[in-house]
Design an enzyme around this catalytic site. Structure first.
Site, mmCIF file in Angstrom:
data_model
loop_
_atom_site.group_PDB
_atom_site.id
_atom_site.type_symbol
_atom_site.label_atom_id
_atom_site.label_comp_id
_atom_site.label_asym_id
_atom_site.label_seq_id
_atom_site.Cartn_x
_atom_site.Cartn_y
_atom_site.Cartn_z
ATOM 1 N N ASP A 97 -62.440 -12.205 5.084
ATOM 2 C CA ASP A 97 -62.906 -11.669 6.328
ATOM 3 C C ASP A 97 -62.524 -12.575 7.388
ATOM 4 O O ASP A 97 -62.875 -13.919 7.654
ATOM 5 C CB ASP A 97 -64.529 -11.917 5.904
ATOM 6 C CG ASP A 97 -65.381 -11.278 7.383
ATOM 7 O OD1 ASP A 97 -64.504 -10.923 8.389
ATOM 8 O OD2 ASP A 97 -66.608 -10.876 7.157
ATOM 9 N N ALA A 141 -63.082 -12.934 11.336
ATOM 10 C CA ALA A 141 -63.609 -12.321 12.370
ATOM 11 C C ALA A 141 -63.867 -13.397 13.664
ATOM 12 O O ALA A 141 -64.333 -12.877 14.520
ATOM 13 C CB ALA A 141 -65.195 -12.185 12.028
ATOM 14 N N TRP A 193 -72.358 -14.280 5.974
ATOM 15 C CA TRP A 193 -72.778 -13.063 6.870
ATOM 16 C C TRP A 193 -73.595 -12.170 6.281
ATOM 17 O O TRP A 193 -73.266 -11.383 5.056
ATOM 18 C CB TRP A 193 -71.660 -12.579 7.650
ATOM 19 C CG TRP A 193 -71.863 -11.331 8.616
ATOM 20 C CD1 TRP A 193 -72.779 -11.628 9.687
ATOM 21 C CD2 TRP A 193 -71.467 -10.192 8.667
ATOM 22 N NE1 TRP A 193 -72.621 -10.491 10.362
ATOM 23 C CE2 TRP A 193 -71.689 -9.635 9.621
ATOM 24 C CE3 TRP A 193 -70.255 -9.609 7.776
ATOM 25 C CZ2 TRP A 193 -71.219 -8.405 10.158
ATOM 26 C CZ3 TRP A 193 -70.084 -8.269 8.314
ATOM 27 C CH2 TRP A 193 -70.423 -7.703 9.524
#
Ligand code: PLP
Length: 393
Positions: free
Chosen positions: A208, A210, A127
């Site tokens: 992370d 998400a 990302w």
């Protein structure tokens, strides 16, 4: 003073979104922006969210500030979801954040407080905000090999070779599941090898998370995160944007797993400081909605069902696109789409083909070749595959 400013770089996905909106062609298709959409192109509010909001509307009689780190009930609900209940010798420190972006930012700022000279290791495909956030904190970034560009499968040997270069106290950014942008997640064997590598180097994972529930049921999507959490220290950056559809409410949690009660208390005080230095108090509405859903069995079951419908649609969209490309290109090169997870996949397009797709076919794709599978619905799959085949042949 403002005369001194030049214009800041536009986010490429935002620019793509604006160009899509301005395009008058009725058959245009947007595979760019990273939000979930159903077959009608909508991103509806989860029914579980609606019900939780209704309950909160009835019961909440004050909007007074919550603590600097947000509501402890929210910390416990999300931390239980991610790791199971806290046991003896399990010292967790948490802070609510303004979405997953701020959870990653807080995790890196926390690590920097302990180790100002740390380096942040980022998968070569990731990302883009991972680099932006690390650099905005003045941290040095190093990339580690992730994908073999020819096959779009994980390059295991290169990944492990590069990670072996991490030092004790460095941070290694990893995606819990549904890797953005490739959709390629490590298999259990590689997960173990990554954990062993980090145990040997003493580097700290920042995980992370998400897209929980977008690849597999939450328990299965959490396997890598749970393996990593067995290391002496780790940090999880959770986002409620996609998994609860609470994008604009900005729901996030930074959760640090420490080795002692003393370290936990110190981390909590640093997380308090970090919030005080930025926004003082994190937003509470979305966090309260998530807490209500996770702690009420009926709402939780409803959320699970709604999340699994999203997941099933993504899995179907992947299978349909893979089959359509196989038929048109007479090649199994895209069968990997069915083995990869979540909303995103990378296609070997390059900027020229991406530009042609937009100009000639009204197909909007990020310049890197990342597509959002949510946009490949029953109605759009055939024209999308036709357009892709036309430029890939
Ligand atoms: C990998 C990854 N991490 C974190 C985020 C942050 O999401 P948000 O700040 O909207 O919660 C995103 C959003 O696109 C993402 O793709």
């Amino acid at each position: 003073m403002f005369e001194r400013l030049s214009t800041s770089e536009t986010d490429p996905i935002l620019a793509l979104m604006q160009a899509f909106q301005a395009d008058p062609r009725p058959n245009k298709v947007d595979l760019g922006i990273g939000v979930w959409r159903d077959a009608e192109g909508r991103t509806p509010v989860f029914q579980a969210v609606k019900t939780a909001e209704e309950r909160i509307w009835h019961s909440q009689d004050s909007k007074i500030y919550v603590g600097f780190r947000g509501d402890p009930g929210f910390h416990a609900a999300v931390s239980d979801l991610l790791l199971g209940p806290e046991g003896d010798g399990d010292w967790r420190a948490a802070s609510a954040t303004t979405g997953g972006t701020s959870a990653v930012q807080t995790a890196l700022a926390l690590a920097r407080t302990a180790r100002p000279d740390l380096r942040v290791w980022v998968p070569e495909e990731s990302w883009p905000n991972h680099w932006v956030l690390a650099r905005s904190l003045g941290l040095e970034t190093r990339n580690f090999t992730y994908i073999d560009p020819a096959t779009q499968e994980i390059e295991r040997a290169g990944l492990l070779r590069d990670l072996a270069g991490a030092r004790a106290g460095d941070v290694v950014l990893l995606h819990a599941c549904c890797h953005n942008p490739t959709g390629a997640d490590p298999d259990p064997e590689l997960q173990e090898e990554i954990v062993t590598s980090l145990a040997q180097s003493g580097a700290i994972p920042v995980v992370d998370c998400a897209y929980l529930g977008f690849g597999a049921a939450p328990e299965a999507d959490l396997a890598f995160l749970r393996r990593l959490s067995a290391l002496p220290e780790s940090i999880v950056a959770f986002s409620g944007s996609k998994s609860f559809g609470l994008y604009r409410e900005r729901v996030g949690l930074c959760l640090a797993l420490t080795e002692s009660a003393r370290a936990r208390d110190a981390v909590e005080s640093q997380l308090t400081r970090l919030n005080r230095e930025t926004y003082s108090f994190p937003p509470d509405h979305g966090a309260r909605v998530v807490t209500e859903i996770l702690t009420d069995p009926t709402l939780r079951a409803s959320w699970d069902t709604e999340l699994s419908a999203i997941r099933r649609a993504l899995i179907d969209n992947r299978a349909n696109l893979a089959a359509s490309l196989r038929a048109r290109l007479n090649s199994d090169a895209f069968d990997r789409l069915t083995r990869q997870n979540g909303m995103f996949a990378m296609l070997p397009l390059g900027t020229e083909r991406v530009a042609r797709l937009r100009a000639e076919h009204g197909l909007y794709i990020v310049g890197t070749g990342r597509i959002n599978l949510a946009g490949v619905t029953e109605a759009t799959c055939a024209p999308v595959a036709d357009a892709l085949a036309a430029v890939l042949r």
